[in-house]
Motif scaffolding. Structure first.
Motif, PDB file in Angstrom:
ATOM      1  N   PRO A  86       0.803  -1.219   0.000  1.00 23.26           N
ATOM      2  CA  PRO A  86       0.000   0.000   0.000  1.00 23.26           C
ATOM      3  C   PRO A  86       0.844   1.282   0.000  1.00 23.26           C
ATOM      4  CG  PRO A  86      -0.937  -1.586   1.517  1.00 23.26           C
ATOM      5  CD  PRO A  86       0.383  -2.150   1.083  1.00 23.26           C
ATOM      6  N   GLN A  87       1.962   1.290   0.725  1.00 24.82           N
ATOM      7  CA  GLN A  87       2.790   2.484   0.751  1.00 24.82           C
ATOM      8  C   GLN A  87       3.390   2.765  -0.625  1.00 24.82           C
ATOM      9  OE1 GLN A  87       3.131   4.864   3.044  1.00 24.82           O
ATOM     10  NE2 GLN A  87       4.329   5.923   1.474  1.00 24.82           N
ATOM     11  N   LYS A  88       3.806   1.700  -1.313  1.00 26.23           N
ATOM     12  CA  LYS A  88       4.333   1.862  -2.665  1.00 26.23           C
ATOM     13  C   LYS A  88       3.230   2.339  -3.598  1.00 26.23           C
ATOM     14  CE  LYS A  88       7.503   1.459  -5.878  1.00 26.23           C
ATOM     15  NZ  LYS A  88       8.650   2.389  -5.938  1.00 26.23           N
ATOM     16  N   SER A  89       2.015   1.891  -3.365  1.00 29.23           N
ATOM     17  CA  SER A  89       0.884   2.345  -4.164  1.00 29.23           C
ATOM     18  C   SER A  89       0.688   3.846  -4.022  1.00 29.23           C
ATOM     19  CB  SER A  89      -0.387   1.605  -3.738  1.00 29.23           C
ATOM     20  OG  SER A  89      -1.494   2.021  -4.495  1.00 29.23           O
ATOM     21  N   VAL A  90       0.844   4.349  -2.806  1.00 33.60           N
ATOM     22  CA  VAL A  90       0.735   5.787  -2.565  1.00 33.60           C
ATOM     23  C   VAL A  90       1.835   6.535  -3.317  1.00 33.60           C
ATOM     24  CG1 VAL A  90       0.925   7.599  -0.813  1.00 33.60           C
ATOM     25  CG2 VAL A  90      -0.433   5.544  -0.348  1.00 33.60           C
ATOM     26  N   GLU A  91       3.062   6.027  -3.233  1.00 39.49           N
ATOM     27  CA  GLU A  91       4.184   6.673  -3.924  1.00 39.49           C
ATOM     28  C   GLU A  91       3.965   6.690  -5.432  1.00 39.49           C
ATOM     29  OE1 GLU A  91       7.563   4.436  -2.699  1.00 39.49           O
ATOM     30  OE2 GLU A  91       7.364   4.992  -0.578  1.00 39.49           O
ATOM     31  N   ASN A  92       3.513   5.559  -5.969  1.00 41.07           N
ATOM     32  CA  ASN A  92       3.261   5.489  -7.407  1.00 41.07           C
ATOM     33  C   ASN A  92       2.161   6.447  -7.834  1.00 41.07           C
ATOM     34  OD1 ASN A  92       5.181   3.485  -7.728  1.00 41.07           O
ATOM     35  ND2 ASN A  92       3.712   1.809  -7.826  1.00 41.07           N
ATOM     36  N   THR A  93       1.084   6.484  -7.056  1.00 39.74           N
ATOM     37  CA  THR A  93      -0.044   7.340  -7.404  1.00 39.74           C
ATOM     38  C   THR A  93       0.343   8.808  -7.343  1.00 39.74           C
ATOM     39  OG1 THR A  93      -1.592   5.666  -6.579  1.00 39.74           O
ATOM     40  CG2 THR A  93      -2.443   7.892  -6.851  1.00 39.74           C
ATOM     41  N   ARG A  94       1.120   9.166  -6.354  1.00 39.68           N
ATOM     42  CA  ARG A  94       1.595  10.561  -6.267  1.00 39.68           C
ATOM     43  C   ARG A  94       2.434  10.912  -7.492  1.00 39.68           C
ATOM     44  NH1 ARG A  94       1.519  14.175  -2.405  1.00 39.68           N
ATOM     45  NH2 ARG A  94       0.985  12.677  -0.755  1.00 39.68           N
ATOM     46  N   ARG A  95       3.292   9.986  -7.898  1.00 37.81           N
ATOM     47  CA  ARG A  95       4.115  10.242  -9.098  1.00 37.81           C
ATOM     48  C   ARG A  95       3.234  10.413 -10.333  1.00 37.81           C
ATOM     49  NH1 ARG A  95       8.268   5.880 -11.953  1.00 37.81           N
ATOM     50  NH2 ARG A  95       7.984   6.718 -14.065  1.00 37.81           N
TER      51      ARG A  95
END
Length: 381
Positions: A86-95
């Motif tokens: 989930p944390q990586k999902s947040v990082e990807n979505t922000r990018r």
């Protein structure tokens, strides 16, 4: 009910301020393109299935682009791997939102991942279309920026429990992965079991990071169930089934639509026969359904040797619905105009599969059928 309460609380916190859309951000739409993006599970146990979702979407988008796009705009779709983190999902979505400047987040995957990115959807006032999760918590309170396509896990759970009760099966166990998906499925199964007055003889769980399938199989054998509802997907599903099949226990296995039939064939081979899965898309054998015929025609035009896939087809249907919404919205495409179009469209139907949105509900489809894996590893409805 603590599992369900936790997810509902997280989702409620993320969307509580969405009383109106407000001034949405409308980047990602240029004179000649519409940019879409998603953080998706492209590696790990769920990777092979999720890759197929993207393949199905791109099959549709490529066909549309080959015909000049939507109102002269090409659809560009970018996916980034989050490995079910989930944390990586947040990082990807922000990018995707801040660097790639996508117009909407399209067909992202995961229950915990969806909950994690909702604050970014709020912050950027962007759209989230067709997330691959059936969690009821996302549907119980309207979020005007989120459009669901697939039926909910609650719809699937109700169908499974109703079938079991009507068959007179009263010894039912549940095996779930101790993660966001497994907990969401378990919550909906518990609600369905209460509605059907069919209590579970055992609730078993596995740690998705360090699963002990032998222990889970032994516990299953001890519970002596006639049927086991497996509330997980990917290799966790197939490894558990294989472990139980290595014991004297012979329950019938039920699963949700997130289970890949391709994965079953690959991992279990002929031992996949008899597994029953909820399906939220029409059968690929039923070519009288217009969207099935369209998918198969485009797939064969792309590659005559290509094998149809239920997961690929789901991605195709999501893309088909999105394209229909973009076309109906017209050249003046903004977040607000897209929402207005979809809410006022009435039922959008592609044969047996249809969705309907309104200012009060963005829940999409309720279509669920049960299908059994046959001797060839295909689904029979």
């Amino acid at each position: 009910m603590r599992l369900r309460t936790g997810l509902v609380g997280l989702v409620g916190l993320a969307i509580s301020v969405f009383c109106t859309v407000g001034h949405a951000r409308n980047e990602g739409v240029t004179a000649d393109e519409i940019r879409l993006g998603a953080s998706a599970v492209l590696s790990g146990p769920l990777g092979p299935q999720t890759v197929q979702f993207g393949e199905g979407s791109r099959l549709m988008f490529d066909a549309v682009n080959a015909q000049g796009g939507v109102h002269g705009r090409m659809i560009r779709y970018t996916t980034l791997d989050d490995g079910f983190d989930p944390q990586k999902s947040v990082e990807n979505t922000r990018r995707l939102l801040e660097e790639d400047k996508v117009f909407m987040i399209y067909h992202s995957t995961g229950t915990a991942q969806t909950a994690a990115i909702l604050p970014l959807i709020k912050e950027h006032r962007t759209l989230l279309f067709g997330p691959v999760t059936g969690a009821s918590a996302f549907r119980e309170q309207l979020n005007p920026l989120v459009f669901h396509v697939r039926a909910s896990y609650a719809n699937e759970a109700a169908k499974i429990l109703s079938q079991l009760r009507h068959q007179g099966i009263d010894r039912v166990a549940v095996l779930y992965a101790d993660d966001g998906l497994g907990k969401a499925l378990l919550a909906d199964l518990k609600k369905a079991s209460e509605d059907e007055k069919l209590a579970f003889v055992a609730e078993l769980k596995v740690d998705p990071k360090q699963p002990d399938f032998a222990a889970a199989a032994q516990a299953t054998e001890k519970a002596r169930p006639q049927a086991v509802i497996v509330a997980t997907a990917g290799s966790t599903f197939t490894n558990y089934v294989a472990a139980v099949q290595a014991t004297p226990a012979r329950p019938t296995f039920y699963g949700f639509s997130v289970v890949s039939t391709d994965g079953l064939r690959r991992e279990l081979k002929d031992k996949a026969r008899g597994i029953i899965l909820a399906q939220i898309m029409p059968s690929l054998r039923n070519t009288t359904v217009p969207v099935v015929a369209e998918y198969l025609a485009l797939l064969r035009a792309q590659s005559p040797q290509a094998q149809p896939s239920a997961s690929q087809f789901e991605g195709f249907v999501h893309a088909r619905l999105l394209v229909e919404g973009l076309r109906r919205t017209g050249r003046n495409l903004t977040t607000e105009s897209f929402i207005k179009t979809m809410e006022e469209a009435g039922e959008i139907s592609f044969g047996r599969f249809g969705v309907k949105y309104s200012p009060k509900s963005h829940n999409g489809s309720t279509y669920v059928e049960l299908a059994i894996v046959d001797a060839e590893g295909s689904l029979r409805y």
